[in-house]
Design a protein around this motif. Sequence first.
Motif, PDB file in Angstrom:
ATOM      1  N   HIS A  58       0.865  -1.184   0.000  1.00 37.90           N
ATOM      2  CA  HIS A  58       0.000   0.000   0.000  1.00 37.90           C
ATOM      3  C   HIS A  58       0.897   1.228   0.000  1.00 37.90           C
ATOM      4  CE1 HIS A  58      -4.026  -1.809   0.856  1.00 37.90           C
ATOM      5  NE2 HIS A  58      -3.221  -2.838   1.079  1.00 37.90           N
ATOM      6  N   LEU A  68       0.203  -5.280   4.132  1.00 43.59           N
ATOM      7  CA  LEU A  68      -0.903  -6.080   4.636  1.00 43.59           C
ATOM      8  C   LEU A  68      -0.696  -7.528   4.215  1.00 43.59           C
ATOM      9  CD1 LEU A  68      -3.848  -6.073   5.889  1.00 43.59           C
ATOM     10  CD2 LEU A  68      -4.647  -5.763   3.534  1.00 43.59           C
ATOM     11  N   GLY A  72      -4.802 -10.490   6.615  1.00 42.88           N
ATOM     12  CA  GLY A  72      -5.471  -9.242   6.946  1.00 42.88           C
ATOM     13  C   GLY A  72      -4.828  -8.457   8.078  1.00 42.88           C
ATOM     14  N   ASN A  73      -3.579  -8.772   8.400  1.00 47.88           N
ATOM     15  CA  ASN A  73      -2.860  -8.032   9.435  1.00 47.88           C
ATOM     16  C   ASN A  73      -1.780  -7.164   8.798  1.00 47.88           C
ATOM     17  OD1 ASN A  73      -4.322  -9.142  11.554  1.00 47.88           O
ATOM     18  ND2 ASN A  73      -2.917 -10.855  11.774  1.00 47.88           N
ATOM     19  N   TRP A  74      -1.580  -5.982   9.372  1.00 54.26           N
ATOM     20  CA  TRP A  74      -0.591  -5.024   8.891  1.00 54.26           C
ATOM     21  C   TRP A  74       0.705  -5.182   9.666  1.00 54.26           C
ATOM     22  CZ3 TRP A  74      -2.054  -1.854   4.866  1.00 54.26           C
ATOM     23  CH2 TRP A  74      -3.420  -1.755   4.603  1.00 54.26           C
ATOM     24  N   ASN A  86      -4.352  -4.744  13.252  1.00 52.83           N
ATOM     25  CA  ASN A  86      -5.493  -4.988  12.361  1.00 52.83           C
ATOM     26  C   ASN A  86      -6.250  -3.693  12.095  1.00 52.83           C
ATOM     27  OD1 ASN A  86      -6.760  -4.606  14.789  1.00 52.83           O
ATOM     28  ND2 ASN A  86      -7.691  -6.635  14.897  1.00 52.83           N
ATOM     29  N   TYR A  88      -6.669  -0.342  10.027  1.00 49.17           N
ATOM     30  CA  TYR A  88      -6.345   0.326   8.771  1.00 49.17           C
ATOM     31  C   TYR A  88      -5.846   1.742   9.059  1.00 49.17           C
ATOM     32  CZ  TYR A  88      -7.090   2.396   4.149  1.00 49.17           C
ATOM     33  OH  TYR A  88      -6.938   3.057   2.954  1.00 49.17           O
ATOM     34  N   ARG A  89      -4.764   2.127   8.410  1.00 52.21           N
ATOM     35  CA  ARG A  89      -4.161   3.460   8.549  1.00 52.21           C
ATOM     36  C   ARG A  89      -3.641   3.746   9.955  1.00 52.21           C
ATOM     37  NH1 ARG A  89      -3.112   6.860   3.988  1.00 52.21           N
ATOM     38  NH2 ARG A  89      -4.403   6.054   2.318  1.00 52.21           N
ATOM     39  N   ASP A  90      -3.335   2.711  10.717  1.00 50.80           N
ATOM     40  CA  ASP A  90      -2.672   2.863  12.006  1.00 50.80           C
ATOM     41  C   ASP A  90      -1.289   3.451  11.720  1.00 50.80           C
ATOM     42  OD1 ASP A  90      -1.146   2.495  14.321  1.00 50.80           O
ATOM     43  OD2 ASP A  90      -1.901   0.479  14.706  1.00 50.80           O
ATOM     44  N   THR A  93       1.889   1.428  11.384  1.00 51.19           N
ATOM     45  CA  THR A  93       2.086   0.524  10.241  1.00 51.19           C
ATOM     46  C   THR A  93       2.745   1.227   9.062  1.00 51.19           C
ATOM     47  OG1 THR A  93      -0.080   0.963   9.218  1.00 51.19           O
ATOM     48  CG2 THR A  93       0.014  -0.768  10.894  1.00 51.19           C
TER      49      THR A  93
END
Length: 144
Positions: A58, A68, A72-74, A86, A88-90, A93
Motif C-alpha cells: 500500500h 498487509l 489481513g494483518n498489517w 489490524n 487500517y491506517r494505524d 504501520t
Amino acid sequence: SSGINAEWPLRPGPPQGLAHGQKVRFRCTKTSKTLRLTAANQVNGMGGIGKWATFQVHVLGPGTYAFLNEVGNWLAVKGSMCTGSNVYRDPDTFFLLHLNPHDRSLSLEAQSCPGWFVAVKRDGSTKLIFADRKPSTRFLPEIV
C-alpha cells in the motif's frame, strides 16, 4: 562518504519495483527465509511463501508504505517491538523504504520511530536497530 554515519540523515531511496497493490515477500539476508507476521502478531524471519509472509503493498505517500499480509494483518512497529495491527491506517504501520544499491535490498524504517529499522537476527527473531542499515536490516523483495 566513508560510512553510514556520514550519510545520516538517510533519505528514502527509490523503491525497486514496489507498486501499490503488488504482492511481495521480503527475503531476510540473515536467515534466507522470509519476513512473516503470525496469527499472534509476532514478526520473525522464519517465513516461507504462504499467507503469513505474503504482503500487499500500500503506497501511502512519497516513500511511505504499509504492508498487509494475506490474513489481513498489517506489519507494524509499536514501542520497540515489531508486531502486527489490524487497524487500517494505524500510524504504527507506516514505513519508509530505503534502497541499498550495492545489493538491491530494501530496509524498512518505522515511521512511528524515526531512524529505527526492522532487523532480523540469525535465529529469526526481530529487533529494531537505530541508524544503521547493516545486513540484518536488509530484505530482498520478491514480487509474487
